[in-house]
Design an enzyme around this catalytic site. Structure first.
Site, PDB file in Angstrom:
ATOM      1  N   ASP A 124     -11.225  11.755   0.319  1.00 27.15           N
ATOM      2  CA  ASP A 124     -10.716  11.301  -0.979  1.00 27.15           C
ATOM      3  C   ASP A 124     -11.080   9.829  -1.160  1.00 27.15           C
ATOM      4  O   ASP A 124     -11.356   9.121  -0.181  1.00 27.15           O
ATOM      5  CB  ASP A 124      -9.199  11.498  -1.106  1.00 27.15           C
ATOM      6  CG  ASP A 124      -8.392  10.687  -0.103  1.00 27.15           C
ATOM      7  OD1 ASP A 124      -8.835  10.576   1.070  1.00 27.15           O
ATOM      8  OD2 ASP A 124      -7.327  10.150  -0.456  1.00 27.15           O
ATOM      9  N   GLU A 191      -5.723  10.443   2.121  1.00 26.25           N
ATOM     10  CA  GLU A 191      -5.449   9.197   2.860  1.00 26.25           C
ATOM     11  C   GLU A 191      -5.089   8.064   1.913  1.00 26.25           C
ATOM     12  O   GLU A 191      -4.232   7.234   2.211  1.00 26.25           O
ATOM     13  CB  GLU A 191      -6.675   8.818   3.710  1.00 26.25           C
ATOM     14  CG  GLU A 191      -6.409   7.727   4.737  1.00 26.25           C
ATOM     15  CD  GLU A 191      -6.442   6.310   4.165  1.00 26.25           C
ATOM     16  OE1 GLU A 191      -5.835   5.405   4.766  1.00 26.25           O
ATOM     17  OE2 GLU A 191      -7.085   6.108   3.107  1.00 26.25           O
TER      18      GLU A 191
HETATM   19 ZN   LIG Z   1     -10.184   4.710   3.992  1.00 18.70          ZN
END
Ligand SMILES: [Zn+2]
Length: 485
Positions: A124, A191
């Site tokens: 992501d 994340e």
């Molecule tokens: Zn990162």
């Protein structure tokens, strides 16, 4: 009598100076032998790496703070792209999807009794800051490759690691290689918004399956070139811990009403005083533990003056601490940082606020706990007109072992690939997936690419990019580390 006294003082000074100089002369880096002899001959192909990273960048796998804004279709398409681009990884390793978008690959080792290892990266990316699109030299999701440079969001953080890991396994599989121990590869999907699903699910999976890990390796620092003040040498900071996080809300209440006849103290003035008191009472810190280890490793390569300071912390520690505290980066290494970030009061200039609120964000140093920081802040404010609410908090990670075989392997492979670099344990000052991995294993945080000041601003910023040489280095690094026993 006076003369005798002077001689005595002089004698002590000479002795002190001798100690300082001797300690400085002994304060030199360790010599490291090259580690590898029986490696497979793996040659990463630069243009293929560039092409694959370019394709990966074109999927807009953006993590928004508001989870509802996520474009699930992009995530599905990215996962489909992985399976067509890296078919061998998908057929020869087993794949477990976790929380839909996180993938956990398991590469069966020869010795199933040996503790497993985990490589992790997130695919992501953060959104492009609104209003900055036009500042990009190449559009952020076009995946332009020009003169050996791959442009776009995720080029550094962290699709380059995703691609390099997939390429590394593919290359090793093509040579018929099987790792010694079970080798896991996690590709996580959230994340950038706190890892609530991905890395947490991976960690939970290992717990449930009773998988013992020797270590994990995930994003963190880089090979820093020109980014460590005072060091001409490149510094490979293999981060072994990360800071915790705390946001508190301060609420001050006051009488409302018209501002033409205000009381002595208003909600806003009480709040302002509280913020100033917090600002003026930095959370105590200092040069010890991990920070001291890191700075002394680097200082061993510096000039005589700097070596003298760090070789003699018994004498110069206060001097070093006050000097480091004046720089942002140094201060963040030494202590829990304090950052007032949000403010609100009355909605109208001539109306007294009944409530004024502020948010303060702390990044909690591994030496502190969230509770200790809240306690410190409460005492600094020392005003019962101000309420302190915890909005979000998590504790600092544990500190991974820097004497372990895993750390030594990562360090020696770094030297093999990057040559003459200073390898040191370091501290990640932001939050990453590893804060979950560190609950179950020694979590190391390091991207095996070189970062220079001109590329640094691309991080969560404009013109994010990486060069092909770095992708080649990353694959050399991962393949070597995967082949380490
Ligand atoms: Zn990162």
């Amino acid at each position: 009598m006076i003369k005798k006294g002077l001689y005595a003082i002089l004698g002590v000074l000479v002795l002190l100076s001798a100690i300082v100089v001797i300690r400085t002369l002994q304060f030199v880096p360790q010599q490291h032998a090259s580690s590898q002899s029986t490696l497979l001959d793996v040659v990463p192909h630069g243009p293929t790496l560039s092409q694959h990273l370019s394709e990966a960048i074109q999927f807009q796998t953006i993590s928004h703070d508001d989870a509802k804004q996520r474009d699930d279709e992009s995530f599905h398409r990215f996962i489909a792209w992985l399976s067509t681009t890296y078919p061998a990884v998908h057929t020869e390793l087993s794949v477990t999807p976790l929380n839909t978008f996180t993938l956990l690959f398991k590469w069966q080792g020869k010795n199933t009794q040996a503790p497993a290892v985990l490589f992790s990266a997130h695919y992501d990316v953060v959104p492009v800051n609104p209003g900055t699109q036009s500042n990009w030299q190449h559009p952020p999701f076009a995946g332009i490759v020009e003169n050996g440079i791959i442009w776009g969001r995720g080029a550094l953080d962290d699709k380059s690691a995703v691609v390099a890991l997939m390429e590394s396994v593919t290359l090793l599989l093509s040579k018929g290689y099987q790792p010694e121990q079970d080798t896991y590869i996690a590709l996580t999907h959230d994340e950038e918004i706190g890892s609530r699903e991905g890395a947490q699910a991976v960690t939970e999976y290992f717990r449930q399956q009773n998988v013992a890990l020797a270590w994990s390796l995930d994003e963190g620092s880089f090979v820093l070139d020109g980014l460590v003040p005072g060091s001409d040498k490149r510094v490979a900071s293999i981060n072994v811990a990360e800071k915790g996080y705390l946001t508190v809300e301060l609420v001050a209440k006051g009488e409302g009403g018209h501002s033409s006849m205000p009381p002595q103290d208003t909600a806003v003035s009480v709040l302002a005083e509280a913020i100033v008191n917090v600002k003026n009472a930095p959370v105590p810190g200092g040069l010890n533990g991990l920070g001291e280890q890191m700075y002394s490793n680097i200082a061993k390569h510096m000039n005589f003056g700097k070596r003298m300071l760090f070789a003699n912390t018994w004498l110069f520690k206060p001097l070093i601490e006050s000097s480091l505290s004046t720089s942002r980066a140094g201060n963040a290494m030494l202590r829990t940082t304090t950052a007032p970030t949000m403010l609100s009061g009355s909605v109208k200039a001539n109306v007294l606020a009944q409530t004024a609120t502020a948010k303060i964000n702390f990044r909690v140093h591994p030496r502190d706990t969230v509770e200790r920081v809240i306690d410190w802040v409460t005492r600094a404010i020392d005003d019962d007109r101000v309420t302190i609410n915890t909005i979000r908090a998590f504790t600092p990670s544990s500190i991974a072992n820097t004497q372990s075989e895993g750390f030594n392997n990562i360090a020696s492979v770094t030297r093999d690939v990057h040559g003459d670099v200073i390898v040191t344990p370091g501290l990640t000052i932001a939050a990453t997936d590893s804060r979950f991995y560190s609950e179950i294993t020694d979590a190391y945080r390091f991207n095996p690419m070189t970062l220079t000041p001109e590329y640094l601003s691309g991080f969560h910023g404009t013109n994010e990019r990486i060069d092909e040489k770095n992708m080649v280095d990353a694959v050399s690094f991962y393949t070597r580390l995967m082949m380490h026993k």
